[in-house]
Write a protein that holds these residues in place. Structure first.
Motif, PDB file in Angstrom:
ATOM      1  N   GLU A  35       9.110  -0.254  26.866  1.00 25.82           N
ATOM      2  CA  GLU A  35      10.362  -0.723  25.821  1.00 25.82           C
ATOM      3  C   GLU A  35       9.858  -1.455  24.667  1.00 25.82           C
ATOM      4  OE1 GLU A  35       9.535  -3.936  28.872  1.00 25.82           O
ATOM      5  OE2 GLU A  35      10.163  -1.886  28.974  1.00 25.82           O
ATOM      6  N   SER A  38       7.981   0.714  19.658  1.00 28.63           N
ATOM      7  CA  SER A  38       9.249   0.789  18.808  1.00 28.63           C
ATOM      8  C   SER A  38       9.518   2.161  18.637  1.00 28.63           C
ATOM      9  CB  SER A  38       9.060   0.345  17.384  1.00 28.63           C
ATOM     10  OG  SER A  38       7.998   1.029  16.671  1.00 28.63           O
ATOM     11  N   SER A  39      11.097   2.559  18.410  1.00 25.01           N
ATOM     12  CA  SER A  39      11.478   3.729  17.976  1.00 25.01           C
ATOM     13  C   SER A  39      10.787   4.345  16.811  1.00 25.01           C
ATOM     14  CB  SER A  39      12.989   3.531  17.750  1.00 25.01           C
ATOM     15  OG  SER A  39      13.336   2.915  16.717  1.00 25.01           O
ATOM     16  N   ARG A  40      10.381   3.593  15.717  1.00 25.76           N
ATOM     17  CA  ARG A  40       9.701   4.100  14.443  1.00 25.76           C
ATOM     18  C   ARG A  40       8.539   4.754  15.098  1.00 25.76           C
ATOM     19  NH1 ARG A  40       7.175   0.874   9.301  1.00 25.76           N
ATOM     20  NH2 ARG A  40       6.970   2.698   8.044  1.00 25.76           N
ATOM     21  N   TYR A  50       2.023   5.773  24.032  1.00 24.84           N
ATOM     22  CA  TYR A  50       1.192   4.901  23.027  1.00 24.84           C
ATOM     23  C   TYR A  50      -0.058   4.932  23.439  1.00 24.84           C
ATOM     24  CZ  TYR A  50      -1.245   0.838  21.036  1.00 24.84           C
ATOM     25  OH  TYR A  50      -1.886  -0.057  20.107  1.00 24.84           O
ATOM     26  N   TYR A 186       2.530   3.596   8.426  1.00 22.02           N
ATOM     27  CA  TYR A 186       2.724   2.228   8.402  1.00 22.02           C
ATOM     28  C   TYR A 186       2.073   1.443   7.114  1.00 22.02           C
ATOM     29  CZ  TYR A 186       4.486   1.811  13.190  1.00 22.02           C
ATOM     30  OH  TYR A 186       5.089   2.190  14.309  1.00 22.02           O
TER      31      TYR A 186
END
Length: 254
Positions: A35, A38-40, A50, A186
């Motif tokens: 969780e 991040s959704s981004r 990840y 980013y």
């Protein structure tokens, strides 16, 4: 002779540094949990994995650094060993000489990258079956891009008679802007545009797509073309600068 040309410490130091990157990403992921991603990031990376994203970046970054080191430092190493003038006066052409370093670098670096991938697998990183065509095209253009960077960087090293600051500047820039460990989106817009001027950026996109199961030729084609165009510009610049760098080096020797 093999141990002098490729000491075992090269292998261990490279594998340890790359494995550390993967291990730190694994520990960070375990600390924050799924969780915490991040959704981004999921949207930009097109994956919720990840650790897998970082593992691919660590393997490819290691491959890039080691191949550039072997190829770009070939000529300045000849100068340091006192054999540069002998090399220059021989009738051998420079391109086959450097391509020989590329072939050796690819073989040795694949072993190092494979060991890091093995460590990632031990940590539970699982990638989908790579697309054979995408992997072949991506890896080929990635090597071409690295050779182009090496040509120009090697010439610059001869001109300035220095290797460490030059190479580390290139490695730091690549690590920050090319998207090895985090999506380039980013970064500020200017940095994203600058990243497109580095040949490995577009090739890395193709490699990631091939290793994540999202390879589509319609999307990869423009990125492959971008890699080849930028690489060609670096090669032209390197071929133009190299003879001048060699003359300057010979003058400095005497």
């Amino acid at each position: 002779m093999t141990r002098r040309a490729y000491p075992w410490t090269y292998f261990t130091s490279t594998v340890l540094s790359g494995s550390l990157i993967v291990a730190l990403a694994y520990l960070a992921f375990r600390a924050v949990g799924p969780e915490g991603v991040s959704s981004r990031f999921t949207s930009l990376a097109r994956s919720v994995d990840y650790v897998g994203y970082v593992a691919v970046g660590a393997v490819t970054y290691t491959f890039a650094v080691r191949m550039i080191l072997w190829t770009a430092k070939a000529l300045i190493t000849e100068e340091r060993e006192g054999t540069f003038v002998a090399l220059v006066v021989t009738p051998a052409r420079r391109m086959p000489y450097l391509l020989g370093f590329v072939m050796f670098a690819v073989l040795s670096t694949l072993a190092e990258a494979g060991a890091i991938a093995g460590v990632a697998a031990l940590l539970g990183v699982q990638l989908v079956a790579p697309d054979p065509l995408g992997l072949t095209l991506g890896l080929t253009t990635f090597i071409v891009a690295l050779f182009a960077i090496s040509m120009l960087l090697g010439a610059v090293m001869l001109v300035v008679a220095e290797a460490h600051i030059s190479q580390n500047t290139v490695f730091l820039t690549m690590g920050l802007v090319c998207g090895f460990t985090f999506p380039r989106e980013y970064l500020p817009t200017a940095a994203q545009w600058f990243a497109e001027a580095v040949p490995v950026t577009a090739a890395l996109d193709v490699l990631r797509a091939a290793l994540s199961g999202g390879f589509e030729m319609s999307q990869a084609g423009p990125r492959l073309l971008a890699t080849l165009c930028v690489s060609a510009a670096y090669l032209v610049a390197g071929l133009w600068l190299l003879p001048r760098a060699e003359r300057r080096t010979v003058e400095r020797t005497f």
